[in-house]
Design a protein around this motif. Structure first.
Motif, short mmCIF file in Angstrom:
data_model
loop_
_atom_site.label_atom_id
_atom_site.label_comp_id
_atom_site.label_asym_id
_atom_site.label_seq_id
_atom_site.Cartn_x
_atom_site.Cartn_y
_atom_site.Cartn_z
N LYS A 11 75.20 82.21 9.61
CA LYS A 11 74.42 81.42 10.55
C LYS A 11 72.93 81.73 10.44
N CYS A 12 72.61 82.98 10.18
CA CYS A 12 71.22 83.41 10.06
C CYS A 12 70.95 83.88 8.63
N LYS A 13 70.06 83.21 7.94
CA LYS A 13 69.80 83.53 6.53
C LYS A 13 69.13 84.88 6.35
N ASN A 14 68.60 85.46 7.43
CA ASN A 14 68.00 86.80 7.33
C ASN A 14 69.03 87.85 6.92
N HIS A 15 70.30 87.56 7.17
CA HIS A 15 71.36 88.50 6.79
C HIS A 15 71.48 88.63 5.28
N LEU A 16 70.98 87.66 4.54
CA LEU A 16 71.07 87.73 3.08
C LEU A 16 70.36 88.97 2.55
N ASN A 17 69.32 89.39 3.24
CA ASN A 17 68.55 90.56 2.80
C ASN A 17 69.26 91.87 3.08
N GLN A 18 70.36 91.81 3.83
CA GLN A 18 71.09 93.02 4.20
C GLN A 18 72.36 93.22 3.38
N ILE A 19 72.64 92.29 2.50
CA ILE A 19 73.86 92.38 1.68
C ILE A 19 73.68 93.42 0.59
N LEU A 20 74.69 94.28 0.45
CA LEU A 20 74.69 95.30 -0.60
C LEU A 20 75.67 94.89 -1.69
N VAL A 21 75.41 95.33 -2.91
CA VAL A 21 76.31 95.01 -4.01
C VAL A 21 76.50 96.23 -4.90
N LYS A 22 77.73 96.41 -5.37
CA LYS A 22 78.04 97.50 -6.29
C LYS A 22 78.98 96.97 -7.36
N THR A 23 78.82 97.44 -8.58
CA THR A 23 79.64 96.98 -9.69
C THR A 23 80.72 98.00 -10.03
N TYR A 24 81.94 97.50 -10.25
CA TYR A 24 83.09 98.35 -10.57
C TYR A 24 83.79 97.82 -11.82
N PRO A 25 84.64 98.64 -12.45
CA PRO A 25 85.46 98.13 -13.56
C PRO A 25 86.38 97.02 -13.07
N TYR A 26 86.74 96.14 -13.97
CA TYR A 26 87.68 95.06 -13.62
C TYR A 26 89.01 95.68 -13.20
N PRO A 27 89.54 95.31 -12.02
CA PRO A 27 90.69 96.04 -11.46
C PRO A 27 92.07 95.57 -11.89
N PHE A 28 92.16 94.48 -12.66
CA PHE A 28 93.46 93.92 -12.99
C PHE A 28 93.82 94.17 -14.46
N GLU A 29 95.10 94.21 -14.73
CA GLU A 29 95.58 94.47 -16.08
C GLU A 29 95.67 93.15 -16.86
N ILE A 30 94.71 92.94 -17.74
CA ILE A 30 94.71 91.77 -18.61
C ILE A 30 94.25 92.21 -19.99
N ASN A 31 94.43 91.36 -20.96
CA ASN A 31 93.91 91.65 -22.30
C ASN A 31 92.38 91.72 -22.25
N ASN A 32 91.82 92.69 -22.93
CA ASN A 32 90.37 92.85 -22.99
C ASN A 32 89.73 93.04 -21.62
N ALA A 33 90.42 93.78 -20.75
CA ALA A 33 89.90 94.01 -19.40
C ALA A 33 88.53 94.68 -19.42
N GLU A 34 88.26 95.46 -20.47
CA GLU A 34 86.98 96.18 -20.54
C GLU A 34 85.80 95.22 -20.70
N GLU A 35 86.07 93.96 -21.01
CA GLU A 35 85.00 92.98 -21.15
C GLU A 35 84.60 92.35 -19.81
N TYR A 36 85.32 92.72 -18.76
CA TYR A 36 85.08 92.13 -17.45
C TYR A 36 84.67 93.21 -16.45
N GLU A 37 84.17 92.78 -15.32
CA GLU A 37 83.78 93.70 -14.26
C GLU A 37 83.92 93.03 -12.89
#
Length: 212
Positions: free
Chosen positions: A97-123
């Motif tokens: 509802k309030c776009k000011n919240h966009l500035n409060q969003i945090l992001v972190k990158t992790y390894p791809y969590p599912f078992e698929i072929n070439n999983a190391e190519e995803y995140e």
């Protein structure tokens, strides 16, 4: 407070991936849609089913969350490493509802969590926002989570790899709510007393439960 600090204190060793119900000893797995098939004859969408699903998940959400509760809105975005990073604007903007919240969003990158072929190519990119239900367009969020497999709106934006997973973490009540698609949703809690009324009132929707 950051989401991982809260999780380490309250839900140790739980991963924000489907299914949270299978990872935790206290929870309810709900079956949605009341056995109404998603499609009519000639492959036409059965909108009656989706209306039932929307009503059910809204009821469950309102039983678990009050407007002034403190919550984390956690979103997993799955991507190929070569894809350009998506801006948080596209992940959250339609549902805030309030776009000011966009500035409060945090992001972190992790390894791809599912078992698929070439999983190391995803995140996996995990976005989190500390807010309150009153800050969100909850109805649209719940519908978007349910519309994963069908050409219905609203829809979550994201990458081409997988549909985003969205978790509602109530840190006031120590409850986590996850809609995996139109077929069902999961609720886990630190204390079954918190979710027992939900189990008792909507027992007909319960696929299975754990209260150890």
């Amino acid at each position: 407070m950051k989401i991982m600090k809260y999780m380490e204190e309250r839900f140790q060793n739980l991963e924000f991936i489907p299914s949270i119900y299978n990872q935790w000893g206290i929870g309810i797995h709900f079956c949605l849609g009341e056995n109404i098939y998603q499609l009519k004859e000639k492959e036409e969408l059965n909108l009656k089913r989706f209306q039932v699903v929307y009503e059910q998940i809204t009821i469950i959400f309102n039983e678990l969350f009050e407007q002034n509760d403190d919550i984390f809105l956690v979103t997993n975005m799955y991507k190929h490493k070569k894809e350009k990073c998506i801006r948080k604007l596209k992940v959250y903007q339609p549902f805030l509802k309030c776009k000011n919240h966009l500035n409060q969003i945090l992001v972190k990158t992790y390894p791809y969590p599912f078992e698929i072929n070439n999983a190391e190519e995803y995140e996996m990119q995990q976005f989190s926002l500390l807010c309150k239900p009153q800050d969100l367009r909850v109805t649209e969020l719940l519908k978007a989570a349910s519309n994963e497999d069908f050409p219905l709106k609203p829809k979550f934006g994201g990458y081409s790899t997988d549909y985003p997973d969205v978790f509602f973490v109530n840190i006031t009540k120590d409850i986590i709510f996850f809609i995996y698609d139109d077929r069902g949703c999961e609720v886990i809690a630190l204390d079954f007393k918190r979710i027992r009324p939900l189990y008792e009132k909507y027992h007909d929707w319960v696929e299975e439960y754990k209260c150890m």
